[in-house]
Design a protein around this motif. Sequence first.
Motif, mmCIF file in Angstrom:
data_model
loop_
_atom_site.group_PDB
_atom_site.id
_atom_site.type_symbol
_atom_site.label_atom_id
_atom_site.label_comp_id
_atom_site.label_asym_id
_atom_site.label_seq_id
_atom_site.Cartn_x
_atom_site.Cartn_y
_atom_site.Cartn_z
ATOM 1 N N ALA A 56 0.829 -1.205 0.000
ATOM 2 C CA ALA A 56 0.000 0.000 0.000
ATOM 3 C C ALA A 56 0.859 1.249 0.000
ATOM 4 C CB ALA A 56 -0.931 -0.011 1.206
ATOM 5 N N ALA A 57 1.924 1.237 0.811
ATOM 6 C CA ALA A 57 2.772 2.416 0.921
ATOM 7 C C ALA A 57 3.604 2.659 -0.335
ATOM 8 C CB ALA A 57 3.691 2.264 2.135
ATOM 9 N N ASP A 58 4.120 1.586 -0.921
ATOM 10 C CA ASP A 58 5.043 1.731 -2.050
ATOM 11 C C ASP A 58 4.349 1.779 -3.409
ATOM 12 O OD1 ASP A 58 6.914 1.562 -0.057
ATOM 13 O OD2 ASP A 58 7.738 -0.380 -0.649
ATOM 14 N N TYR A 59 3.206 1.099 -3.529
ATOM 15 C CA TYR A 59 2.589 0.967 -4.854
ATOM 16 C C TYR A 59 1.091 1.270 -4.860
ATOM 17 C CZ TYR A 59 6.912 -1.648 -5.550
ATOM 18 O OH TYR A 59 8.231 -2.029 -5.608
ATOM 19 N N ASP A 60 0.526 1.632 -3.725
ATOM 20 C CA ASP A 60 -0.922 1.879 -3.633
ATOM 21 C C ASP A 60 -1.710 0.637 -4.053
ATOM 22 O OD1 ASP A 60 -3.222 3.335 -3.053
ATOM 23 O OD2 ASP A 60 -3.376 4.146 -5.092
ATOM 24 N N ILE A 61 -1.180 -0.534 -3.737
ATOM 25 C CA ILE A 61 -1.849 -1.801 -4.027
ATOM 26 C C ILE A 61 -2.518 -2.299 -2.752
ATOM 27 C CG2 ILE A 61 -1.499 -4.244 -4.604
ATOM 28 C CD1 ILE A 61 0.787 -3.367 -6.434
ATOM 29 N N THR A 62 -3.760 -2.722 -2.857
ATOM 30 C CA THR A 62 -4.486 -3.288 -1.726
ATOM 31 C C THR A 62 -4.344 -4.805 -1.744
ATOM 32 O OG1 THR A 62 -6.114 -1.502 -1.732
ATOM 33 C CG2 THR A 62 -6.748 -3.555 -0.634
ATOM 34 N N LEU A 63 -3.776 -5.368 -0.688
ATOM 35 C CA LEU A 63 -3.659 -6.811 -0.561
ATOM 36 C C LEU A 63 -4.813 -7.325 0.291
ATOM 37 C CD1 LEU A 63 -0.512 -8.953 0.050
ATOM 38 C CD2 LEU A 63 -2.583 -9.376 1.372
ATOM 39 N N ASN A 64 -5.622 -8.201 -0.279
ATOM 40 C CA ASN A 64 -6.714 -8.855 0.451
ATOM 41 C C ASN A 64 -6.246 -10.241 0.866
ATOM 42 O OD1 ASN A 64 -8.634 -6.707 -0.124
ATOM 43 N ND2 ASN A 64 -8.653 -7.485 -2.218
ATOM 44 N N ARG A 65 -5.994 -10.409 2.165
ATOM 45 C CA ARG A 65 -5.572 -11.726 2.663
ATOM 46 C C ARG A 65 -6.812 -12.572 2.914
ATOM 47 N NH1 ARG A 65 -5.200 -13.618 7.781
ATOM 48 N NH2 ARG A 65 -5.217 -11.538 8.723
ATOM 49 N N VAL A 66 -6.908 -13.711 2.209
ATOM 50 C CA VAL A 66 -8.073 -14.587 2.330
ATOM 51 C C VAL A 66 -7.652 -15.862 3.058
ATOM 52 C CG1 VAL A 66 -9.937 -15.750 1.096
ATOM 53 C CG2 VAL A 66 -8.922 -13.654 0.147
ATOM 54 N N PRO A 67 -8.031 -16.020 4.324
ATOM 55 C CA PRO A 67 -7.586 -17.189 5.093
ATOM 56 C C PRO A 67 -8.343 -18.450 4.715
ATOM 57 C CG PRO A 67 -9.027 -15.831 6.433
ATOM 58 C CD PRO A 67 -8.844 -15.094 5.138
ATOM 59 N N LEU A 68 -7.627 -19.551 4.659
ATOM 60 C CA LEU A 68 -8.198 -20.849 4.313
ATOM 61 C C LEU A 68 -7.958 -21.834 5.450
ATOM 62 C CD1 LEU A 68 -6.669 -21.101 0.717
ATOM 63 C CD2 LEU A 68 -8.999 -20.378 1.271
ATOM 64 N N THR A 69 -8.869 -22.780 5.617
ATOM 65 C CA THR A 69 -8.610 -23.875 6.541
ATOM 66 C C THR A 69 -7.775 -24.952 5.860
ATOM 67 O OG1 THR A 69 -10.721 -24.876 5.946
ATOM 68 C CG2 THR A 69 -10.690 -23.474 7.880
ATOM 69 N N ASP A 70 -7.845 -25.001 4.547
ATOM 70 C CA ASP A 70 -7.068 -25.960 3.761
ATOM 71 C C ASP A 70 -6.873 -25.373 2.364
ATOM 72 O OD1 ASP A 70 -6.521 -28.360 1.959
ATOM 73 O OD2 ASP A 70 -6.546 -29.324 3.929
ATOM 74 N N THR A 71 -5.672 -25.523 1.818
ATOM 75 C CA THR A 71 -5.375 -24.949 0.508
ATOM 76 C C THR A 71 -6.250 -25.527 -0.589
ATOM 77 O OG1 THR A 71 -3.094 -24.627 1.241
ATOM 78 C CG2 THR A 71 -3.495 -24.440 -1.108
ATOM 79 N N THR A 72 -6.773 -26.728 -0.381
ATOM 80 C CA THR A 72 -7.652 -27.310 -1.399
ATOM 81 C C THR A 72 -8.881 -26.436 -1.644
ATOM 82 O OG1 THR A 72 -8.721 -28.673 0.314
ATOM 83 C CG2 THR A 72 -6.944 -29.681 -0.959
ATOM 84 N N GLU A 73 -9.260 -25.600 -0.689
ATOM 85 C CA GLU A 73 -10.385 -24.687 -0.911
ATOM 86 C C GLU A 73 -10.091 -23.759 -2.090
ATOM 87 O OE1 GLU A 73 -11.248 -22.607 2.723
ATOM 88 O OE2 GLU A 73 -11.151 -24.437 3.901
ATOM 89 N N ALA A 74 -8.878 -23.210 -2.125
ATOM 90 C CA ALA A 74 -8.510 -22.333 -3.238
ATOM 91 C C ALA A 74 -8.406 -23.116 -4.540
ATOM 92 C CB ALA A 74 -7.192 -21.625 -2.934
#
Length: 405
Positions: A67-85
């Motif tokens: 956000a500070a360097d590039y004005d990019i918003t990072l949305n952290r999406v938590p998973l219980t298991d990577t297979t969800e993604a």
Amino acid sequence: MRHAAFATIAAVLAAPAGADTADGAALLAQDWEAVVDQARGGEVNFYLWGGAETSNGYVDWIGERLAADYDITLNRVPLTDTTEAVNIVLAEQQAGQDESGAVDLVWINGENFRTLRQGDLLWCGYTEALPNGAYVDWEAPAIANDFGVPIEGCEVPWSRVQFAFAHDSARTPQPPRSIPALIDWVEANPGRFTYPAPPDFTGEAFVRHVFYHAAGGPEALMGPFDQEVFDEVAPKAWEILNAMEPDLWREGATYPTSITQLQGMVANSEVDLYFTYDPAEVGAAAANGTFPETMRSYGLTGGTLANTNYVAVPYNSPHKAAALVTLNMLLSPEAQLEKAQPQVWGAAPAIEVERLEPAMQEAFAETPRPAQVVAPEDQGPQLPELQPAWIEAIAEGWIDNVGTR
């Protein structure tokens, strides 16, 4: 955690698209400065296992930097298991969403990487475009192969880990330091050991250590899956594990379902031994009060599994410029150094420290190591991971021959 993950996913799916692109080929035709310009003011949706405060906090720090360097918003999406993604990307492909995927980045390795790679569901060929990729030894076998599957420019290394056991030195001063010693220790200390049942990721890894022991080492198991070799080794492994069962916690009538549950059991003195793919977690758990200060991680004399974990970009990410800028930041010496700090995460770097400027090399050398975290040189040999077909067969074999007995 599951409800929180799905709520966050829903929010991401509803988010408006930025001025980024899903056209990876057009993006790579530009120079790096143009990629950065296209990423500015955009967003990136990072899907990752959300079960550790350390990794969650670190990714949030990355988000602040973006956000500070590039004005990019990072949305952290938590998973219980990577297979969800993985399942999200698979469903999107089936629905024809080839340029509007929900997932821009995913923390991944092993079977999940193979699934996406075989389905041609990852964006590949961009690693040479990353300026900080110069710090990575892409030819090193531990980097170039993800559980035996060549990465071929389809993911970026994030951290390196080696499996470790852990014990409370005040309660269990002499823990078993090999698989044969562990087998004897379990019999001599009934009820004081257990392991998460497969398909738990870390529980599967423990079972593979026993499988390696039954095979006389990993050498015979390397390469593509061999049914004949499996049929020779598997009965020996199931015999060992079934013989241990009456001496496990609750006489093996039930198993923990996750490594998080096992951590709580050790913390509550229900059992005595813990294990993890990342010994830095033991230091973090002591720092936050989950484990006592006397907790210590250790390796085995015969070695333990070691691997690299990665971050990948699905083929249908609509924010590929922001994804590249994020990947480049993850590989930066500053970000890798921050990740190595024990109060942050304590994760081993994926970059080659000797390629850095002298001042940065010195900063890595001066990084403190908590007393609870085993020194790399004391962890024992690094054992190679098996190809995913082996891992699946061993996990399914445990369920059929041990878990359901």
